[in-house]
Design a protein around this motif. Structure first.
Motif, PDB file in Angstrom:
ATOM      1  N   GLY A  41       0.855  -1.216  -0.124  1.00  0.00           N
ATOM      2  CA  GLY A  41      -0.051  -0.006  -0.015  1.00  0.00           C
ATOM      3  C   GLY A  41       0.804   1.430  -0.087  1.00  0.00           C
ATOM      4  N   GLU A  42       1.987   1.117   0.477  1.00  0.00           N
ATOM      5  CA  GLU A  42       2.868   2.475   0.687  1.00  0.00           C
ATOM      6  C   GLU A  42       3.824   2.308  -0.685  1.00  0.00           C
ATOM      7  OE1 GLU A  42       4.892   2.591   4.272  1.00  0.00           O
ATOM      8  OE2 GLU A  42       3.338   2.333   5.414  1.00  0.00           O
ATOM      9  N   ALA A  45       2.329   3.406  -3.841  1.00  0.00           N
ATOM     10  CA  ALA A  45       1.899   4.897  -3.768  1.00  0.00           C
ATOM     11  C   ALA A  45       2.770   5.732  -4.242  1.00  0.00           C
ATOM     12  CB  ALA A  45       1.392   5.256  -2.347  1.00  0.00           C
ATOM     13  N   TYR A  46       3.970   5.390  -4.429  1.00  0.00           N
ATOM     14  CA  TYR A  46       5.060   6.372  -4.515  1.00  0.00           C
ATOM     15  C   TYR A  46       4.834   6.778  -6.368  1.00  0.00           C
ATOM     16  CZ  TYR A  46       7.708   5.521  -0.630  1.00  0.00           C
ATOM     17  OH  TYR A  46       8.158   5.426   0.681  1.00  0.00           O
ATOM     18  N   GLN A  50       4.418   4.445  -9.538  1.00  0.00           N
ATOM     19  CA  GLN A  50       3.180   4.566 -10.548  1.00  0.00           C
ATOM     20  C   GLN A  50       3.607   5.043 -11.864  1.00  0.00           C
ATOM     21  OE1 GLN A  50      -0.215   6.407  -8.918  1.00  0.00           O
ATOM     22  NE2 GLN A  50       0.068   5.389  -6.945  1.00  0.00           N
ATOM     23  N   TRP A 156      -3.045  11.903  -8.802  1.00  0.00           N
ATOM     24  CA  TRP A 156      -2.076  11.378  -7.746  1.00  0.00           C
ATOM     25  C   TRP A 156      -1.962  12.346  -6.703  1.00  0.00           C
ATOM     26  CZ3 TRP A 156       2.591  12.958  -5.742  1.00  0.00           C
ATOM     27  CH2 TRP A 156       3.295  11.988  -4.837  1.00  0.00           C
ATOM     28  N   PHE A 159      -5.106  12.108  -4.370  1.00  0.00           N
ATOM     29  CA  PHE A 159      -4.879  10.763  -3.707  1.00  0.00           C
ATOM     30  C   PHE A 159      -4.079  10.735  -2.414  1.00  0.00           C
ATOM     31  CE2 PHE A 159      -2.915   6.950  -3.089  1.00  0.00           C
ATOM     32  CZ  PHE A 159      -4.045   5.860  -2.579  1.00  0.00           C
ATOM     33  N   SER A 160      -3.056  11.314  -2.773  1.00  0.00           N
ATOM     34  CA  SER A 160      -1.769  11.236  -1.869  1.00  0.00           C
ATOM     35  C   SER A 160      -2.050  12.224  -0.684  1.00  0.00           C
ATOM     36  CB  SER A 160      -0.427  11.548  -2.514  1.00  0.00           C
ATOM     37  OG  SER A 160      -0.035  10.741  -3.634  1.00  0.00           O
ATOM     38  N   ARG A 163      -4.885  10.745   1.469  1.00  0.00           N
ATOM     39  CA  ARG A 163      -4.423   9.461   2.166  1.00  0.00           C
ATOM     40  C   ARG A 163      -3.667  10.033   3.277  1.00  0.00           C
ATOM     41  NH1 ARG A 163      -1.434   4.047   0.408  1.00  0.00           N
ATOM     42  NH2 ARG A 163      -0.355   3.691   2.120  1.00  0.00           N
ATOM     43  N   ALA A 171       3.951  10.132   0.963  1.00  0.00           N
ATOM     44  CA  ALA A 171       4.949   9.498  -0.034  1.00  0.00           C
ATOM     45  C   ALA A 171       6.155  10.312   0.098  1.00  0.00           C
ATOM     46  CB  ALA A 171       4.104   9.501  -1.175  1.00  0.00           C
TER      47      ALA A 171
END
Length: 216
Positions: A41-42, A45-46, A50, A156, A159-160, A163, A171
């Motif tokens: 999950g981490e 996420a970078y 991606q 992104w 989302f980041s 999150r 991230a």
């Protein structure tokens, strides 16, 4: 359709680069699994990971089309313009802001393997930029299309940030509003990176046009 020499060369360069990206990611995942510090999950996420996966897919499609003697579609060329912009930003931001920082301090003495890290943050971005600039294609991207490169990064970022507020995991340090620089720092870096994405896209388009004219 039989490919010409340039299409054949471009095809192999693209496929080899895609393979290198996927190999680097697989290497990192395997190493973290072996050291019991893999948190998917981490890790996934970078932005680097991606965009590297997006680049691998785009380069594979473009490479196969080249080996078949097919030119790029307008959509594929826009995707590849986005890919090269992300690659440039990944390379510059990592080497300017993140290189040497303890990227996984919570994992004790774990150290990221060097070779895959260099592939993702140095060598692949260089090759992706040069490949896009050198190999001539039809339906080339234009300056009018550079704003398309912002679509994925903006998604992104949203989302980041959401999150981060929900989990307190960020991230990258410059996205964290709880950092000493606060929200001002976060907003400054976000606008700076968005602007640099447009600069990178413009540079890719400009380099492509320049080399195309010189190679005629």
């Amino acid at each position: 359709m039989k490919p010409n020499a340039m299409q054949t060369t471009a095809g192999f360069v693209r496929l080899i680069t895609a393979l290198a990206l996927l190999t680097a990611i697989t290497w990192q995942v395997s190493d973290r699994l072996a050291n019991n510090v893999f948190r998917p999950g981490e890790y996934f996420a970078y932005f680097t990971i991606q965009t590297s996966m997006i680049a691998a897919v785009a380069l594979t499609v473009a490479g196969i089309r080249s080996l078949k003697g097919l030119e790029e579609t307008k959509l594929l060329n826009r995707v590849r313009l986005s890919v090269v912009s992300y690659a440039v930003v990944v390379g510059v931001v990592y080497n300017a802001l993140l290189r040497g920082l303890p990227g996984a301090a919570e994992d004790g003495n774990y150290v990221w393997p060097v070779i895959p890290n260099e592939i993702l943050h140095v060598w692949a971005p260089i090759v992706i930029f040069l490949e896009f600039a050198i190999f001539r294609v039809t339906n080339r991207a234009t300056i009018k299309q550079i704003f398309w490169v912002l679509l994925f990064p903006l998604a992104w970022l949203i989302f980041s940030i959401l999150r981060g507020f929900a989990t307190d995991w960020w991230a990258y340090w410059f996205l964290n509003p709880n950092d000493p620089g606060g929200i001002t720092q976060m907003v400054t870096y976000i606008f700076g990176i968005m602007f640099f994405l447009l600069v990178a896209a413009s540079a890719a388009v400009g380099a492509s046009k320049l080399l195309r004219n010189n190679l005629r």
